[in-house]
Design a protein around this motif. Structure first.
Motif, PDB file in Angstrom:
ATOM      1  N   GLU A  89       2.127  11.749  -7.695  1.00  7.76           N
ATOM      2  CA  GLU A  89       1.547  12.997  -7.182  1.00  7.76           C
ATOM      3  C   GLU A  89       2.534  13.613  -5.674  1.00  7.76           C
ATOM      4  OE1 GLU A  89      -0.568  15.531  -7.921  1.00  7.76           O
ATOM      5  OE2 GLU A  89      -0.420  14.543  -9.780  1.00  7.76           O
ATOM      6  N   LYS A  90       2.982  12.380  -5.076  1.00  8.80           N
ATOM      7  CA  LYS A  90       3.889  12.589  -4.021  1.00  8.80           C
ATOM      8  C   LYS A  90       5.071  13.575  -4.141  1.00  8.80           C
ATOM      9  CE  LYS A  90       5.382  11.703   0.191  1.00  8.80           C
ATOM     10  NZ  LYS A  90       4.681  12.246   1.600  1.00  8.80           N
ATOM     11  N   LYS A  92      -0.942   7.956  -7.385  1.00 12.63           N
ATOM     12  CA  LYS A  92      -0.668   8.671  -6.158  1.00 12.63           C
ATOM     13  C   LYS A  92       0.789   8.697  -5.644  1.00 12.63           C
ATOM     14  CE  LYS A  92      -2.787   8.115  -1.435  1.00 12.63           C
ATOM     15  NZ  LYS A  92      -3.410   7.121  -0.680  1.00 12.63           N
ATOM     16  N   ALA A  94      -3.666   3.101  -9.945  1.00 12.50           N
ATOM     17  CA  ALA A  94      -4.217   4.205  -9.057  1.00 12.50           C
ATOM     18  C   ALA A  94      -2.863   4.388  -8.108  1.00 12.50           C
ATOM     19  CB  ALA A  94      -5.354   3.502  -8.265  1.00 12.50           C
ATOM     20  N   LEU A  95      -2.403   3.452  -7.741  1.00 12.83           N
ATOM     21  CA  LEU A  95      -1.159   3.499  -6.851  1.00 12.83           C
ATOM     22  C   LEU A  95      -0.043   4.556  -7.632  1.00 12.83           C
ATOM     23  CD1 LEU A  95       0.227   3.191  -4.167  1.00 12.83           C
ATOM     24  CD2 LEU A  95       0.831   0.913  -4.980  1.00 12.83           C
ATOM     25  N   ALA A 151       6.623   4.916  -9.585  1.00 10.14           N
ATOM     26  CA  ALA A 151       5.105   5.299 -10.170  1.00 10.14           C
ATOM     27  C   ALA A 151       5.495   4.724 -11.739  1.00 10.14           C
ATOM     28  CB  ALA A 151       4.988   6.681 -10.277  1.00 10.14           C
ATOM     29  N   THR A 186       9.628   8.214  -5.442  1.00 11.12           N
ATOM     30  CA  THR A 186       8.113   7.867  -5.616  1.00 11.12           C
ATOM     31  C   THR A 186       7.751   7.959  -7.079  1.00 11.12           C
ATOM     32  OG1 THR A 186       7.251  10.061  -4.922  1.00 11.12           O
ATOM     33  CG2 THR A 186       7.289   8.540  -3.387  1.00 11.12           C
ATOM     34  N   LYS A 228       1.087  -1.202  -0.144  1.00  7.39           N
ATOM     35  CA  LYS A 228       0.140  -0.053   0.025  1.00  7.39           C
ATOM     36  C   LYS A 228       0.767   1.272  -0.079  1.00  7.39           C
ATOM     37  CE  LYS A 228      -3.857  -2.383   2.265  1.00  7.39           C
ATOM     38  NZ  LYS A 228      -4.491  -2.206   3.827  1.00  7.39           N
ATOM     39  N   PHE A 229       0.276   2.403  -0.352  1.00  2.00           N
ATOM     40  CA  PHE A 229       0.818   3.752  -0.455  1.00  2.00           C
ATOM     41  C   PHE A 229       1.836   4.002   0.814  1.00  2.00           C
ATOM     42  CE2 PHE A 229       1.151   8.278   0.487  1.00  2.00           C
ATOM     43  CZ  PHE A 229       1.984   8.541  -0.801  1.00  2.00           C
ATOM     44  N   GLU A 230       1.113   3.401   1.764  1.00  2.00           N
ATOM     45  CA  GLU A 230       1.623   4.111   3.082  1.00  2.00           C
ATOM     46  C   GLU A 230       2.893   3.266   3.551  1.00  2.00           C
ATOM     47  OE1 GLU A 230      -1.586   3.619   2.859  1.00  2.00           O
ATOM     48  OE2 GLU A 230      -2.385   5.750   3.063  1.00  2.00           O
TER      49      GLU A 230
END
Length: 227
Positions: free
Chosen positions: A59-60, A56, A52-53, A69, A65, A2-4
């Protein structure tokens, strides 16, 4: 992942010394974890493709990241608009090149974007056009020769751009086309000799450097026979 979880792992792998080192190469120290590419590949492999990830993570806005991506994005889900938006965010050569190598070259819009971005003024958007030519010349084995021959006028026209990251990418594109096969080696040498005649410091550097490699014994042996 997950992103976190990805962010936590990047933070755990980060080191202040490496952040300072990257800052010396023009990378924003506030937007870098200083994690090496092999580690990013490992994280990407654990994560798998995830559109989707990927959005995200982009955008970080961090170096890592954004490279991640590019690694986990599904090229079949990338739109023309997304490519333009991401290219507009390029602020360093590494992000530009990683994005072109890991993602953009595999999208249906790769060849179209070369002609669109090759006309742009933004340094790294224009660099992306020529980076794409270089990586496609290596990886798109099935593309007909005509596709790459269409790039020669663009290479000649933009050879006068004196900006470091543009001229290096123009040179890269010309050299890689010229190493694609014997036919293109001869054509790229002729193009380089034409560029050499242009009254431009960058054009002369691009041409001399390209000719040095394209006429080298190593390249000539690899593609078939001496010039």
């Amino acid at each position: 992942m997950k992103f976190e979880e990805i962010i936590q792992e990047l933070e755990s792998l980060s080191s202040p010394e490496d952040v300072e080192g990257m800052a010396r190469f023009g990378i924003n120290p506030k937007k870098v974890y200083a994690v090496k590419i092999p580690e990013l590949r490992r994280i990407a492999k654990k994560t798998g493709k995830n559109h989707a990830l990927a959005l995200k993570l982009w955008e970080k806005g961090y170096r890592e990241t954004r490279i991640l991506a590019c690694m986990i994005e599904d090229p079949d889900l990338v739109t023309s608009e997304q490519m333009d938006e991401w290219a507009a965010d390029f602020d360093f050569w590494e992000i530009c090149d990683q994005c072109c190598m890991k993602l953009f070259r595999m999208t249906p819009f790769a060849y179209q974007k070369i002609f669109e971005w090759g006309k742009r003024d933004e340094e790294f958007t224009k660099r992306a056009a020529f980076t794409l030519i270089a990586v496609l010349a290596v990886h798109d084995k099935r593309a007909p020769d005509e596709k790459f021959e269409e790039f020669f006028p663009l290479i000649i026209r933009e050879s006068t751009d004196n900006r470091n990251y543009v001229k290096k990418a123009v040179n890269w594109a010309l050299r890689h086309i010229g190493k694609r096969n014997l036919n293109f080696n001869r054509k790229a040498i002729i193009v380089a000799e034409d560029i050499l005649k242009i009254d431009s410091k960058s054009a002369k550097w691009i041409a001399k450097d390209a000719l040095r490699e394209l006429k080298s014994e190593k390249v000539q042996k690899k593609i078939g026979k001496p010039w």
